[in-house]
Design a protein around this motif. Structure first.
Motif, short mmCIF file in Angstrom:
data_model
loop_
_atom_site.label_atom_id
_atom_site.label_comp_id
_atom_site.label_asym_id
_atom_site.label_seq_id
_atom_site.Cartn_x
_atom_site.Cartn_y
_atom_site.Cartn_z
N LEU A 145 0.89 -0.99 0.12
CA LEU A 145 -0.01 -0.13 -0.10
C LEU A 145 1.10 1.34 -0.07
O LEU A 145 1.95 1.12 0.40
N PRO A 146 0.33 2.47 -0.67
CA PRO A 146 1.17 3.42 -0.44
C PRO A 146 1.00 4.05 0.80
O PRO A 146 0.40 3.77 1.74
N PHE A 193 -12.27 -5.48 -5.61
CA PHE A 193 -12.81 -4.21 -6.22
C PHE A 193 -12.41 -2.83 -5.60
O PHE A 193 -11.93 -1.99 -6.22
N VAL A 194 -12.20 -2.91 -4.34
CA VAL A 194 -11.86 -1.75 -3.47
C VAL A 194 -10.38 -1.59 -3.89
O VAL A 194 -9.90 -0.22 -3.83
N LEU A 195 -9.47 -2.48 -3.62
CA LEU A 195 -8.07 -2.19 -3.76
C LEU A 195 -7.68 -1.86 -5.07
O LEU A 195 -6.41 -1.42 -5.69
N THR A 196 -8.15 -2.58 -6.25
CA THR A 196 -7.79 -2.69 -7.38
C THR A 196 -8.48 -1.39 -8.39
O THR A 196 -9.62 -1.25 -8.29
N SER A 197 -7.62 -0.55 -8.98
CA SER A 197 -8.13 0.57 -9.52
C SER A 197 -9.22 0.19 -10.57
O SER A 197 -9.34 -0.67 -11.32
N VAL A 198 -10.35 1.22 -10.45
CA VAL A 198 -11.56 0.89 -11.11
C VAL A 198 -11.13 1.51 -12.77
O VAL A 198 -11.79 1.32 -13.78
N LEU A 199 -10.58 2.83 -12.57
CA LEU A 199 -10.39 3.77 -13.51
C LEU A 199 -9.53 3.03 -14.75
O LEU A 199 -8.51 2.46 -14.38
N THR A 200 -10.11 3.05 -16.11
CA THR A 200 -9.45 2.51 -17.34
C THR A 200 -7.92 3.38 -17.07
O THR A 200 -7.67 4.54 -17.21
N ARG A 201 -6.77 2.74 -17.41
CA ARG A 201 -5.64 3.33 -17.79
C ARG A 201 -5.51 4.07 -18.77
O ARG A 201 -6.26 3.63 -19.85
N GLY A 203 -7.54 6.46 -19.17
CA GLY A 203 -8.95 6.97 -19.56
C GLY A 203 -8.95 8.41 -19.21
O GLY A 203 -8.14 9.18 -18.98
N ALA A 204 -10.06 9.02 -19.66
CA ALA A 204 -10.21 10.53 -20.05
C ALA A 204 -10.55 11.29 -18.96
O ALA A 204 -11.54 12.31 -18.92
N VAL A 205 -10.25 10.77 -17.50
CA VAL A 205 -10.41 11.60 -16.60
C VAL A 205 -9.39 12.84 -15.93
O VAL A 205 -8.28 12.30 -15.86
#
Lengths: 205, 205
Positions: A145-146, A193-201, A203-205
């Protein structure tokens, strides 16, 4: 056991057990507003005198019963942050979805209105915080973890997630409930789900 | 307005409003087990006859009051998945932490025990699911989210997180509450936490 010694009579563990079960069940079903020592004794099939001899009021009776019946949340070192958190989530779905789950939910809900219950709930919440802190500390040490991982947000997501899972599953149609994964599997998948990034690498965020 | 027409009398919106407020407040404070039409009328300062003329029983009175007082959860398209989810979390912290928050929490909690309430809660839960589905669908279309993003886990984390945040903040010491970020800021930070990978890249998991 039931000899008629007028005072200093040893507490009958069987009566204690019946009263604690009745108190937790009654609180779980109806909440604090209709909780009375009389109603607990009636449900337990125990004379009122026994209860009045044991506790200074219904707050004490309920607080003691909740302590004995609701399992404590503990920190388990499984060797990985995923494993540790899955055990934490599992303990929480068992707390809220298990035999005394409705009482545990009500405690969280009604604690703010009642000092004695607030203290009891705060203790459970503190156990969760301590367990989560220990897990995050180990996760950082292991390099999983960071450094700046937020224990607060992690707990909101995991504790809250366990609670929401129990609440929505309870009301889901039979077929949906039957298709739901076993508690241990839910805990693992939800932690992933909570630990792994949901945002697509990228992605346009 | 209060003319003495014996039947077919138009409903007085002021009486309706008082009864709905009293019903939601009473339910929020004490729950279903001590909810009676008499107690609602007493609290509203309204004659019992008015209430008995309006509703077929206390289930109907409460269900209607909850519908009028608890804001609906809606989907808002802000242009990004982060913004959309932050609005969703904000709506949920307002639902559970706002003026009628205790009633909303009790509804979630007690719904399983009461068919009329179950229906009401299921409708709120369905609004949440529909909003979350729409947000995830847009997120996938925009390339922000992977195709297989789980709406269920996302909702467990976000709805549950909002609920847990309200429950723990409510009981925190004054100094902690004062230091807490405003609701909109909490919503954004929490969504960032859930959307952004917590696991250190290359970590030993």
């Amino acid at each position: 056991m039931a000899s008629a010694r007028p005072s200093g009579r040893p507490r009958d563990p069987d009566v204690d057990r019946k009263l604690a079960d009745a108190a937790v069940d009654l609180f779980g079903e109806q909440g604090w507003s209709s909780f009375t020592i009389e109603a607990v004794c009636r449900r337990a099939g125990v004379g009122k005198a026994s209860a009045y001899l044991r506790w200074n009021g219904k707050e004490e009776l309920l607080a003691e019963a909740l302590t004995s019946r609701l399992g404590a949340i503990t920190d388990v070192d499984t060797g990985s942050v995923r494993g540790d958190l899955a055990r934490l989530v599992l303990q929480m779905t068992e707390l809220y979805g298990g035999e005394h789950g409705r009482a545990a939910m009500r405690l969280a809900m009604e604690a703010a209105a009642m000092p004695e219950l607030a203290e009891r709930y705060t203790r459970i919440a503190q156990d969760q915080v301590m367990a989560a802190r220990a897990i995050v500390r180990r996760g950082i040490r292991r390099g999983e973890l960071p450094e700046d991982t937020s224990v607060t947000y992690l707990l909101d997501a995991l504790c809250g997630g366990a609670m929401n899972h129990v609440l929505t599953t309870r009301l889901a149609p039979r077929a949906v409930r039957d298709a739901a994964p076993p508690a241990a599997e839910y805990a693992e998948r939800f932690v992933d789900f909570v630990l792994t990034s949901v945002l697509t690498r990228g992605g346009a965020v």
